[in-house]
Scaffold this active site. Structure first.
Site, PDB file in Angstrom:
ATOM      1  N   ASN A  94      64.830  45.117  30.233  1.00 30.86           N
ATOM      2  CA  ASN A  94      65.277  44.928  31.617  1.00 30.86           C
ATOM      3  C   ASN A  94      64.162  44.244  32.407  1.00 30.86           C
ATOM      4  OD1 ASN A  94      67.027  45.020  33.746  1.00 30.86           O
ATOM      5  ND2 ASN A  94      66.753  47.203  34.179  1.00 30.86           N
ATOM      6  N   ASP A 317      59.887  44.862  47.207  1.00 31.93           N
ATOM      7  CA  ASP A 317      59.703  46.023  46.330  1.00 31.93           C
ATOM      8  C   ASP A 317      59.063  47.189  47.071  1.00 31.93           C
ATOM      9  OD1 ASP A 317      60.901  44.774  44.281  1.00 31.93           O
ATOM     10  OD2 ASP A 317      59.087  44.385  43.115  1.00 31.93           O
TER      11      ASP A 317
END
Ligand code: DC
Length: 645
Positions: A94, A317
């Site tokens: 991922n 983030d």
């Protein structure tokens, strides 16, 4: 998803210092450019994580020289733009920071490659990058859905020069991937960004890292980026990877919530990572921030944190950390311009909203924003969606409540030992664990110790008694493990100062009868029942502290308790105490029967296979056969003074 979990007690303070692991964004960029460069690069302080492992594995498969030097140092022997292996299938998990740049580099490298990832990777868009590569003549085929991985890349004749248009408003990683691959064309190519470029600081990291390897990108604002013909990557020799600025956000927030000062080392004022700007956002919430060239430090403000309304486009983030910090801020926090959250490891807006609501917060979400209003926080089991940042963000909520984090190992994506570091800089609400056999007087002693210290009190035996009672009322046999466990999991109990309520009704002495003592002992021997009651018990571990009594407080429920006491008395003394208790309450009783029942229960409680009653090696023995209650209480309080310093 793994069924593992981590239970966090409520925290009371945070302070200290943490050396950060290497930046994920820089690590994977440096690895790829070192692989494409001419010469040998020694990469130091590389992040050890799932995402960098995917990149290292891919580079090895492509025939690049990859050698571990130990201690997060790696030697990469570059291939000067030509991967030795021309045909390969790569699995990239991922890791977006591996998938996108490798797609671009391999599409232009002239080989036959298949790029795959986990299911979630196949739901993350890559169409804008592929469109850009096709404009250069690359041969890219979607093996699944159009616009998404997996991909097949074939050798193609790359067209000389020109202008490539790429969208910049979904993920900046498309532009990053393209830019890093352009020197492989050998031509002058300009990239025009279509739409508003998001996450600009990540492009800064890309440009700075390319410059480190000798390629200067000409730029015209955020609109046009040009790589000149003849640009080629050359190893700079040794490269040190900065600490991860996104990882820094959790510790800075911990300091801002839990007092501090909490210092992170490895990233500071001189960092090339945009997420260092998180410190400014935290300062807007009131945190006291200090920075040095390669460190940052956060302290809590005297008056507590305050809510903010913030455009978070520049710190996508680290902004997630603000969402859980908002639980501790006065007012409603709004985080805007975060649409990119929806295409990350999971749909982070939806995931964040769902999990914050579990804790009791008021949450409103839109296509590109989230709004959080704190309220009384309640214990909950938090799901992490295979998203490292979800797990790390929610660790902050432990300042408000004990909580369970499901699948905590997902932090391995960027920060494998996050929770170990977390434990070294936080202090949990202390537990005094008092275990011992039935009728040893531990309940009375524990309740008085709790009152003297102002701590919460957990009578864990009552939970087994309540389970036995609820099962009996529901007509479920005490031996039916699955059915009793289901009852234990759903048990609607409230402990108040004066009584215990089951389904809203005070139970009074109904759980104190000999029949219920026997029922409790039977259901307590069933592993599924103990499992069902585990988090419910740990949820009592609140500030300023807890006294818990039972059989496995020190061994299973609170193994880290700073004080463990094994409180016992001879069977005869205990039978006599129980006899007096029952008579006082108006029940009839027979001393000989009580003694034999007690011995039978001792036997069952200590011989069962799960969480048997036994004195832990680190527990202190308190034999109350010849002690008054006052003497026993005083002894525990004396030990507590020493242990809780
Ligand atoms: O402490 P008590 O007598 O109220 O406990 C009732 C029963 O529950 C006893 O037989 C043992 C069991 N118990 C247990 O297995 N684990 C605990 N932590 C507390 C009680």
């Amino acid at each position: 998803m793994s069924q593992e979990f981590l239970d966090l007690p409520q925290l009371v303070s945070a302070a200290g210092s943490v050396r950060l692991p290497g930046s994920k964004s820089i690590s994977n960029r440096v690895l790829l450019l070192a692989a494409l460069a001419d010469g040998v690069t020694e990469v130091r302080d590389l992040l050890a994580s799932d995402d960098t492992e995917r990149m290292l594995d891919a580079l090895k498969t492509l025939g690049v020289g990859v050698e571990a030097l130990g201690g997060e140092a790696w030697k990469i022997t570059g291939c000067a733009g030509r991967f030795p292996v021309k045909q390969a299938e790569l699995f990239l998990g991922n890791a977006g920071t591996a998938f996108r740049p490798l797609t671009a580099a391999l599409a232009l490298a002239g080989g036959d490659y298949v790029l795959k990832g986990v299911a979630r990777m196949h739901e993350r868009p890559i169409g804008d990058l592929v469109d850009g590569l096709r404009q250069l003549g690359a041969d890219v085929t979607y093996l699944g859905n159009d616009g998404y991985p997996p991909l097949q890349l074939r050798p193609a004749s790359i067209q000389p020069g020109g202008v490539v248009k790429v969208r910049g408003d979904v993920s900046s990683q498309f532009l990053t991937g393209l830019l890093m691959a352009l020197p492989l064309t050998g031509e002058t190519v300009a990239v025009d960004v279509v739409g508003e470029l998001i996450s600009k600081p990540y492009i800064e990291i890309t440009l700075a890292t390319m410059a480190r390897f000798g390629v200067i990108v000409e730029r015209d604002g955020w609109q046009r980026f040009t790589v000149r013909a003849g640009s080629r990557y050359v190893s700079p020799g040794t490269v040190y990877v900065e600490g991860d600025a996104s990882s820094a956000s959790y510790f800075l927030a911990l300091g801002a919530i839990g007092g501090g000062p909490l210092r992170v080392e490895g990233v500071g004022r001189d960092s090339i990572q945009g997420d260092v700007k998180f410190a400014e956002a935290l300062a807007q919430m009131g945190a006291v921030i200090e920075t040095g060239p390669n460190w940052m430090e956060a302290k809590a403000p005297a008056g507590g944190l305050v809510a903010v309304d913030l455009d978070c486009n520049h710190i996508p983030d680290a902004a997630m950390t603000l969402a859980t910090a908002a639980l501790f801020a006065q007012g409603t926090t709004t985080l805007r311009n975060i649409a990119s959250w929806r295409v990350k490891e999971t749909d982070r807006i939806a995931a964040m909203a769902t999990e914050l609501r579990k804790l009791g917060a008021g949450v409103e979400e839109g296509a590109d924003f989230i709004r959080i209003t704190p309220s009384t926080v309640k214990p909950a089991a938090i799901d992490t969606y295979d998203d490292h940042r979800m797990a790390m963000c929610f660790s902050l909520a432990a300042f408000a409540t004990p909580l369970r984090i499901n699948d905590p190992k997902c932090v391995a994506k960027t920060f494998p030992d996050y929770f170990e570091r977390f434990a070294t800089v936080t202090r949990a609400a202390p537990v005094i664990a008092i275990d011992g056999p039935s009728a040893s007087g531990k309940g009375t002693v524990a309740a008085r110790v709790a009152a003297a210290l102002g701590f919460a009190y957990l009578d864990s035996g009552a939970l087994y008694r309540l389970t036995a009672l609820a099962a009996q009322r529901a007509g479920v046999a005490w031996t039916d493990e699955a059915a009793v466990a289901a009852i234990a999991a759903r048990l609607d109990v409230v402990f108040t100062e004066s009584d215990i309520r089951l389904d809203g009704v005070p139970v009074g002495d109904a759980i104190r009868t000999e029949a219920m003592s026997s029922g409790a002992s039977q259901v307590a021997a069933l592993p599924a029942v103990r499992e069902a009651l585990l988090f419910r018990q740990r949820a009592f571990n609140t500030a300023p502290g807890l006294v818990g009594d039972g059989r496995d407080m020190g061994s299973v429920i609170f193994p880290r308790a700073p004080l463990k006491v094994f409180l016992t008395a001879s069977a005869e003394a205990r039978a006599e105490r129980r006899y007096k208790q029952l008579i006082d309450k108006g029940f009839s009783a027979n001393l000989a029967d009580l003694l034999s029942d007690l011995r039978q229960r001792d036997e069952r409680d200590s011989q069962r296979s799960v969480a048997p009653l036994r004195q832990e090696a680190d527990a202190r023995l308190l034999d109350t056969t010849h002690l008054t209650i006052e003497q026993a209480v005083k002894q525990v309080l004396d030990w507590a003074t020493e242990a809780l310093q």
